[in-house]
Enzyme design. Structure first.
Site, mmCIF file in Angstrom:
data_model
loop_
_atom_site.group_PDB
_atom_site.id
_atom_site.type_symbol
_atom_site.label_atom_id
_atom_site.label_comp_id
_atom_site.label_asym_id
_atom_site.label_seq_id
_atom_site.Cartn_x
_atom_site.Cartn_y
_atom_site.Cartn_z
ATOM 1 N N PHE A 123 0.858 -1.182 0.000
ATOM 2 C CA PHE A 123 0.000 0.000 0.000
ATOM 3 C C PHE A 123 0.894 1.232 0.000
ATOM 4 O O PHE A 123 1.729 1.404 0.880
ATOM 5 C CB PHE A 123 -0.921 0.041 1.224
ATOM 6 C CG PHE A 123 -1.834 1.236 1.217
ATOM 7 C CD1 PHE A 123 -3.000 1.227 0.477
ATOM 8 C CD2 PHE A 123 -1.515 2.387 1.929
ATOM 9 C CE1 PHE A 123 -3.845 2.341 0.449
ATOM 10 C CE2 PHE A 123 -2.343 3.494 1.903
ATOM 11 C CZ PHE A 123 -3.507 3.474 1.171
ATOM 12 N N ASP A 210 9.461 2.691 0.989
ATOM 13 C CA ASP A 210 8.315 3.396 1.547
ATOM 14 C C ASP A 210 8.324 3.162 3.058
ATOM 15 O O ASP A 210 7.909 2.117 3.547
ATOM 16 C CB ASP A 210 7.034 2.842 0.919
ATOM 17 C CG ASP A 210 5.765 3.459 1.495
ATOM 18 O OD1 ASP A 210 5.854 4.127 2.560
ATOM 19 O OD2 ASP A 210 4.689 3.256 0.917
ATOM 20 N N LYS A 239 3.453 10.226 8.180
ATOM 21 C CA LYS A 239 2.843 9.763 9.425
ATOM 22 C C LYS A 239 3.493 10.332 10.684
ATOM 23 O O LYS A 239 3.221 11.453 11.066
ATOM 24 C CB LYS A 239 2.786 8.231 9.450
ATOM 25 C CG LYS A 239 1.726 7.659 8.503
ATOM 26 C CD LYS A 239 1.478 6.204 8.731
ATOM 27 C CE LYS A 239 0.422 5.639 7.790
ATOM 28 N NZ LYS A 239 -0.939 6.097 8.094
#
Length: 386
Positions: A123, A210, A239
Site C-alpha cells: 500500500f 516506503d 505519518k
C-alpha cells in the site's frame, strides 16, 4: 463526502495515549492515529513548538529559503545517511514524488517506458500513481484505467525480482515497504532488503523504500532500513514525522539525489515553517527521551506477552511485528473486533481483513501496554469462541 465508514464516537481531547469523547469517557489509544501520533496526543513540547512558530511565521512558499525547512532537511540527512530531501504534505505525495523521480531517472538513461517493480499486498497511497503501485485491488477498483509502468511481484521473494531483471529491460527501480503495514503487518526475511540492494546495484536500479509507516522510530530504529545495514537510493516518510501535523518527505542519496531540477516537481504547502517546526521538535523529543530504543523493547515485551496469553488458542495463526508495529493474524475475518474494542474503550485496527493491528505511541508506558494486551486478548478469545 461519504468516504469513511466512521465509528460512532467523536473525540474532543487527548493527552498521551488517552482520548476523551464528548461525553467525557476515556479511551486507551493503541492505534495512534494510524501510526501518526508517535509521541501521543498533545505532547507539551510539540504544542509549545507549534504555538511559538505560529506566532512567528506559518507560510511563505518555496519560492524563498525557509530556515526551518533547511534545518529539518539537514537533520534528516544526518539521521539517515542520505543527502537531500523534498518536502510535501503526506505519505501518498512522498511516494508520488519517488515514482516521478524514478521515471525521470529512467528517461535520463534513455529508457522510453521506465518501469518500477512493486509488491503484492503493498500500500503506497490513493493518488492515481500510488494506488496503481499498491498491491490492493480494493483501492484500485473503479478508478481504471490505471497507469502503466509497474510490474508486480510477490513480497519477500527475491527470486521473482531476479526473474524480472532477466525479462524486463525497462525496469529502473524497486518500490517496497520494509514492513508491510496495510497488507497485514508482513515482516520479510532478515536479508530481504540487503538482497534487494544487491540486485539494484547490479542492475543500476534505484532502491526506493516506503517508510511512511515504519519510519521515525516505530521499527526500533530511526528508519527500518537501519535494521538491515543498507542505504536506499530513495526513502519516503510521513505519518509520525510531524506528530499529527501534515508533512511528508522524500529523501534521496547517490545519483537519485541529483535527479530533480528546478521545475521538475513542487508543492505549495510542502515544508512550510509550521510543519517543519513540528517535525524538528518530534525528532528532538524522540532522541532526548531515548524513545527509539524504547520502542524496540516495548514492542518485544508486547509481542512476548501476547504470545504467552494467546498460546494454544485455536484461531490465532501468528503474532508478528517489529518494534511498535504489531499484527495478530486470526483464521477468519475479524473486522467486528474494532467495534467490540471501542465498546471496551480501546482503539485498535483490523487490516487485511483478519489481522488485528496495534500501533501504540512510542510514549506508551508498560502498564498501559499491559492494559492493551489484556483487553485485546480477552476480545480475541471471546470473538473466536462465539
Amino acid at each position: 463526502m461519504n468516504t469513511y465508514s466512521q465509528l460512532p464516537v467523536t473525540f474532543v481531547k487527548g493527552e498521551g495515549v488517552w482520548l476523551w469523547d464528548e461525553r467525557g469517557d476515556r479511551y486507551l489509544d493503541a492505534l495512534s492515529g494510524i501510526a501518526v501520533c508517535g509521541l501521543g496526543h498533545c505532547h507539551p513540547r510539540i504544542t509549545k513548538a507549534l504555538c511559538e512558530q505560529a506566532g512567528r511565521l506559518i507560510h511563505v512558499s518555496n519560492l524563498y529559503h525557509i530556515e526551518r525547512q533547511e534545518q529539518l532537511a539537514t537533520h534528516l540527512a544526518e539521521l539517515s545517511g542520505m543527502q537531500n530531501v523534498y518536502f510535501c504534505n503526506s505519505g501518498a505525495e512522498a511516494n508520488e514524488s519517488a515514482i516521478k523521480l524514478a521515471r525521470l531517472y529512467g528517461h535520463n538513461k534513455g529508457i522510453e517506458l521506465p518501469t518500477i517493480i512493486v509488491m503484492e499486498n503493498s500500500f503506497h497511497g490513493r493518488t492515481m500513481a500510488t494506488l496503481t503501485a499498491s498491491g490492493n485491488r480494493k483501492v484500485q477498483a473503479g478508478f481504471e484505467p490505471l497507469l502503466t509502468g509497474f510490474v508486480r511481484v510477490p513480497y519477500n521473494n527475491i527470486e521473482a525480482v531476479a526473474q524480472v531483471a532477466i525479462n524486463n529491460k525497462n525496469v529502473v527501480a524497486v518500490l517496497v515497504e520494509p514492513f508491510q503495514g496495510e497488507g497485514g503487518v508482513n515482516i520479510p526475511q532478515a536479508q530481504y532488503l540487503q538482497e534487494l540492494r544487491s540486485i539494484c546495484d547490479q542492475q543500476d536500479w534505484l532502491l526506493m523504500l516506503d517508510e511512511v509507516q515504519s519510519g521515525v522510530g516505530r521499527s526500533g530504529k530511526w528508519f527500518a532500513f537501519q535494521n538491515s545495514n543498507i542505504i536506499p537510493d530513495v526513502m519516503t516518510l510521513a505519518k509520525g514525522l510531524g506528530s499529527g501535523v501534515a508533512i511528508g518527505a522524500c529523501l534521496a542519496s547517490g545519483v537519485a539525489a541529483q535527479i530533480f531540477k528546478p521545475g521538475n516537481h513542487a508543492s505549495t504547502f510542502g515544508g512550510n515553517p509550521l510543519a517543519c517546526a513540528a517535525a524538528m521538535e518530534t525528532l528532538m523529543v524522540l532522541a532526548e527521551e531515548n524513545l527509539i530504543e524504547y520502542s524496540m523493547k516495548l514492542g518485544d515485551f508486547m509481542r512476548d506477552r501476547l504470545s504467552a496469553q494467546l498460546e494454544g488458542e485455536a484461531g490465532v495463526v501468528e503474532i508478528r511485528g517489529q518494534g511498535l508495529i504489531i499484527g495478530i493474524e486470526l483464521s477468519k475475518p475479524c473486522g467486528d473486533l474494532v467495534k467490540r474494542a471501542l465498546a471496551r474503550k480501546l482503539l485498535i485496527n483490523v487490516t487485511s481483513e483478519n489481522v488485528v493491528r496495534l500501533l501504540p505511541a512510542l510514549v506508551m508506558r508498560q502498564e498501559e501496554a499491559i492494559q492493551v494486551i489484556d483487553t485485546t486478548c480477552q476480545l480475541i478469545r471471546e470473538f473466536l469462541n462465539d
